[in-house]
Scaffold this active site. Sequence first.
Site, PDB file in Angstrom:
ATOM      1  N   TYR A  97      -6.869  -8.922   2.765  1.00  0.00           N
ATOM      2  CA  TYR A  97      -6.868  -8.381   1.082  1.00  0.00           C
ATOM      3  C   TYR A  97      -6.011  -8.986   0.375  1.00  0.00           C
ATOM      4  O   TYR A  97      -4.476  -9.265   0.941  1.00  0.00           O
ATOM      5  CB  TYR A  97      -6.401  -6.669   1.207  1.00  0.00           C
ATOM      6  CG  TYR A  97      -6.108  -5.906  -0.072  1.00  0.00           C
ATOM      7  CD1 TYR A  97      -7.440  -5.756  -0.675  1.00  0.00           C
ATOM      8  CD2 TYR A  97      -4.743  -5.636  -0.427  1.00  0.00           C
ATOM      9  CE1 TYR A  97      -6.988  -5.056  -1.980  1.00  0.00           C
ATOM     10  CE2 TYR A  97      -4.611  -5.159  -1.852  1.00  0.00           C
ATOM     11  CZ  TYR A  97      -5.742  -4.779  -2.532  1.00  0.00           C
ATOM     12  OH  TYR A  97      -5.499  -4.106  -3.562  1.00  0.00           O
ATOM     13  N   ASP A 122      -1.129 -16.273   2.027  1.00  0.00           N
ATOM     14  CA  ASP A 122      -0.858 -15.018   1.345  1.00  0.00           C
ATOM     15  C   ASP A 122       0.143 -14.420   2.121  1.00  0.00           C
ATOM     16  O   ASP A 122      -0.260 -13.768   3.269  1.00  0.00           O
ATOM     17  CB  ASP A 122      -1.892 -14.186   1.167  1.00  0.00           C
ATOM     18  CG  ASP A 122      -1.471 -12.953   0.300  1.00  0.00           C
ATOM     19  OD1 ASP A 122      -0.364 -12.627   0.011  1.00  0.00           O
ATOM     20  OD2 ASP A 122      -2.602 -12.223   0.029  1.00  0.00           O
ATOM     21  N   LYS A 145       6.263  -8.036  -2.398  1.00  0.00           N
ATOM     22  CA  LYS A 145       6.990  -6.875  -1.560  1.00  0.00           C
ATOM     23  C   LYS A 145       8.339  -7.196  -1.497  1.00  0.00           C
ATOM     24  O   LYS A 145       9.083  -7.079  -2.450  1.00  0.00           O
ATOM     25  CB  LYS A 145       6.266  -6.950  -0.196  1.00  0.00           C
ATOM     26  CG  LYS A 145       4.708  -6.814  -0.360  1.00  0.00           C
ATOM     27  CD  LYS A 145       4.212  -5.623   0.195  1.00  0.00           C
ATOM     28  CE  LYS A 145       2.395  -5.633  -0.195  1.00  0.00           C
ATOM     29  NZ  LYS A 145       1.987  -4.416  -0.366  1.00  0.00           N
TER      30      LYS A 145
HETATM   31  N1  HOZ Z   1      -1.559  -4.235   0.328  1.00  0.00           N
HETATM   32  C1  HOZ Z   1      -0.941  -2.861   0.320  1.00  0.00           C
HETATM   33  C2  HOZ Z   1      -1.509  -2.264   1.189  1.00  0.00           C
HETATM   34  N2  HOZ Z   1      -1.964  -2.781   2.261  1.00  0.00           N
HETATM   35  C3  HOZ Z   1      -0.973  -2.363  -1.292  1.00  0.00           C
HETATM   36  C4  HOZ Z   1      -0.649  -0.965  -1.631  1.00  0.00           C
HETATM   37  C5  HOZ Z   1      -1.516  -0.461  -2.364  1.00  0.00           C
HETATM   38  O1  HOZ Z   1      -2.661  -0.866  -2.422  1.00  0.00           O
HETATM   39  O2  HOZ Z   1      -1.183   0.333  -3.048  1.00  0.00           O
END
Ligand code: HOZ
Length: 432
Positions: A146, A241, A269
């Site tokens: 993702y 990433d 983050k």
């Molecule tokens: N990448 C985060 C969760 N895997 C993002 C958190 C979100 O989407 O709120």
Amino acid sequence: MPLPSERSQALRQRAERLFPGGVNSPVRAFRAVGGDPPFVERAEGAYLWDADGNRYIDYVGSWGPMILGHAFPPAVEAVRQAAQRSASFGASTALEGDLAELVAAAFPSVEKLRFVSSGTEATMSAIRLARAFTSRKYVVKFEGCYHGHADGLLVKAGSGVATFGIPGSAGVPEETALFTLALPFNDAAAVEAAFVSHPDEIACIIVEPVVGNSGCIPPAAGYLEALRALTEKHGALLIFDEVMTGFRVALGGVQEHFGIRPDLTTLGKILGGGLPCGAFGGRAEIMDQLAPLGPVYQAGTLSGNPLAMAAGIATVGYLRDHREVVYPSLEKLSAALVEGVLAEAKKAGVPLTANRVGAMFTWFFTGEPVTDFASAAHSDTKRFAAFHRALLDAGVWLPPSQFEAAFLSTAHSEGDIEHTVRAAQHAFALSR
Ligand code: HOZ
């Protein structure tokens, strides 16, 4: 766990009236595990407190940023001081340079960078840049990775997209997704085949070099090296990433841990110490294609926001100054936690596979190794949901999805680990 109070119920009803699904990001909903997500009132160190005063040991850590625990005092003080000088200028500050120097020192592949406000912005901009630099259209990504919610990247994505079983996303035109090739992770032959079927058309490979968004999946031996060699051979850029892994699996992220130098890196983050912040950076000749020097447009009023910079400097600066202590102790405590729960599962005869890289981990409810999204998807998500509920009842807050990584911070104690392992033991006993 006592029943939610009237106050909690009222908060939930109001949220459901005002926000789609009652949340401002889908992964916060508890749809995959059942029950209603508690409303968080405050957090300190390793603990969260909900609106009913219940305390939880937090293994989500705001989905990664809180590596030094919540309300880390130097970050709180830095933000307080920055806010007194105004929350935003929309102009350059010394703080941007201070944080950029910390980033460049930790990530030698990042010669130049640009700050943005989220990981989504970072990956979206890095891809635009890669396409412009190579004059090519195709992007290779991996199933279950993702990279935020930009249109072209919501193809076979992980995180909430995997959790809620959304194959792509409505609203993304077919034509947009046409230039995204989604391949299985940890399969170098599939990448080689893509370069053969799309000669001189692939602009870049973007990868979570340790996957976090299908749960935690480490790269197989030699896989990242193969991605580096193939991109070099075929004139494509390699984008790591490291939004999730940067400053977490090592100060210099996966690229330090495995000794690979990507062309571009995306960060977020931990970079902002819990405030909205992201960055993308890499080789200067690529980064200099950005406006105002070059033709690639990218902008943001809140980019390099002084509060985010202040929190980032306090957090990353601390990690740099204490790296000899922080990373070994995170490693030791994370191993104790992950192995402790695994041992209890074994005793109880519950099929469980644990994947971990440093203080980032997932317990998959399957007896088979998890090496890609397909194998992660073999997990028994009902069993995961029951485990999640049992742990929440015992005051332990895990990510509410089998397809998300959990995180440990320096604020967690051996007592927290022991409590969690006991709670898991109890949960496994109940599940028999
Ligand atoms: N990448 C985060 C969760 N895997 C993002 C958190 C979100 O989407 O709120």
